[in-house]
Design an enzyme around this catalytic site. Structure first.
Site, PDB file in Angstrom:
ATOM      1  CB  CYS A  40      -2.400   5.127   1.421  1.00 13.77           C
ATOM      2  SG  CYS A  40      -2.606   4.615   3.128  1.00 13.77           S
ATOM      3  CB  CYS A  51      -0.412   1.764   5.332  1.00  9.07           C
ATOM      4  SG  CYS A  51      -2.137   1.322   5.070  1.00  9.07           S
ATOM      5  CB  CYS A 105      -0.936   0.011   1.207  1.00  9.10           C
ATOM      6  SG  CYS A 105      -2.088   1.421   1.127  1.00  9.10           S
TER       7      CYS A 105
HETATM    8  N1  LIG Z   1      -4.080   9.305  -1.082  1.00 10.68           N
HETATM    9  C1  LIG Z   1      -4.437   9.058   0.294  1.00 10.68           C
HETATM   10  C2  LIG Z   1      -5.154   7.707   0.376  1.00 10.68           C
HETATM   11  C3  LIG Z   1      -5.513   7.312   1.809  1.00 10.68           C
HETATM   12  C4  LIG Z   1      -6.428   6.102   1.764  1.00 10.68           C
HETATM   13  O1  LIG Z   1      -7.586   6.211   1.306  1.00 10.68           O
HETATM   14  N2  LIG Z   1      -5.925   4.933   2.226  1.00 10.68           N
HETATM   15  C5  LIG Z   1      -6.709   3.743   2.062  1.00 10.68           C
HETATM   16  C6  LIG Z   1      -5.766   2.529   2.013  1.00 10.68           C
HETATM   17  S1  LIG Z   1      -5.111   2.052   3.547  1.00 10.68           S
HETATM   18  C7  LIG Z   1      -7.742   3.548   3.118  1.00 10.68           C
HETATM   19  O2  LIG Z   1      -8.552   2.660   3.007  1.00 10.68           O
HETATM   20  N3  LIG Z   1      -7.762   4.345   4.141  1.00 10.68           N
HETATM   21  C8  LIG Z   1      -8.691   4.262   5.225  1.00 10.68           C
HETATM   22  C9  LIG Z   1      -8.030   4.758   6.489  1.00 10.68           C
HETATM   23  O3  LIG Z   1      -6.848   5.110   6.406  1.00 10.68           O
HETATM   24  O4  LIG Z   1      -8.653   4.764   7.541  1.00 10.68           O
HETATM   25  C10 LIG Z   1      -3.172   9.053   1.175  1.00 10.68           C
HETATM   26  O5  LIG Z   1      -2.136   8.634   0.685  1.00 10.68           O
HETATM   27  O6  LIG Z   1      -3.261   9.472   2.331  1.00 10.68           O
HETATM   28 ZN   LIG Z   2      -2.758   2.251   3.126  1.00 10.66          ZN
END
Ligand SMILES: N[C@@H](CCC(=O)N[C@@H](CS)C(=O)NCC(=O)O)C(=O)O
Ligand SMILES: [Zn+2]
Ligand SMILES: [Zn+2]
Length: 191
Positions: free
Chosen positions: A50, A53, A48
């Site tokens: 993002c 994480c 991932c």
């Molecule tokens: N582009 C954003 C995407 C964040 C995102 O939507 N992460 C996903 C993948 S882990 C998710 O499901 N997030 C829910 C959360 O973080 O609670 C970032 O990088 O912060």
């Molecule tokens: Zn993530």
């Protein structure tokens, strides 16, 4: 490219074992480590990109998979855990001392409620499901990766046999959309 994608990807992927039934995760503290016991292998394990994480130091991606929440227990030093962002969908329980995320839990109504998000690199055991795909790849730009390096990043996943997506894999996106449709009252025959 100088950057590490992730130690579990950089040197090729090691396949997991179908008969592997779980193990223990530890945070990075030198002493009094938080310990999580998982009574299950992970599923949907993936890279991932993002920003939320947990990633090992120097890596562009996290590796994260899911286990049923009933299979997760905190077996040592629970008092060191704290939720990173209580407003996030995934409540990531991190060690207050070393910062490692031990498990992420969803409490609100969501297609993945009941599954906890974990990082199997925190375990010494072998047999965990190998990464299946890379998600949220374009998100690494938001953390400073150069847009012109993205083709190279995607090529490195392809080289180890992983598909790349900028959200989640089609299987997971279909699950999310099915949940949303059903919540709005749509009923599918033969599902
Ligand atoms: N582009 C954003 C995407 C964040 C995102 O939507 N992460 C996903 C993948 S882990 C998710 O499901 N997030 C829910 C959360 O973080 O609670 C970032 O990088 O912060
Ligand atoms: Zn993530
Ligand atoms: Zn720690």
């Amino acid at each position: 490219m100088a950057h590490s994608i992730h130690p579990l990807i950089d040197n090729g992927i090691t396949k997991g074992s179908n008969s592997f039934a779980g193990g223990k995760l530890h945070c990075h503290c030198a002493s009094d480590q938080v310990e999580i016991t998982l009574n299950s292998n992970v599923a949907h394990n993936h890279a991932c990109g993002c920003s939320k994480c947990w990633k090992p130091c120097g890596s562009l991606f996290s590796i994260v998979g899911v286990v049923p929440r009933d299979a997760v227990s905190v077996t040592a030093n629970e008092s060191k855990l704290s939720i990173v962002d209580k407003e996030a969908t995934i409540q990531r329980n991190a060690c207050k001392v070393c910062g490692v995320h031990l498990f992420g839990r969803i409490e609100r109504d969501h297609p993945f409620k009941g599954l906890d998000f974990v990082h199997v690199e925190l375990s010494d055991e072998k047999g965990w499901q190998e990464p299946q795909f890379a998600g949220f790849v374009s998100s690494i730009i938001e953390q400073g990766s150069h847009p012109k390096e993205m083709d190279q990043v995607r090529a490195r996943f392809k080289a180890v046999g992983l598909q790349t997506y900028d959200v989640l894999s089609p299987v997971l996106m279909d699950l999310i959309s099915t949940f949303t449709a059903q919540k709005s009252g749509i009923r599918f025959a033969n599902l």
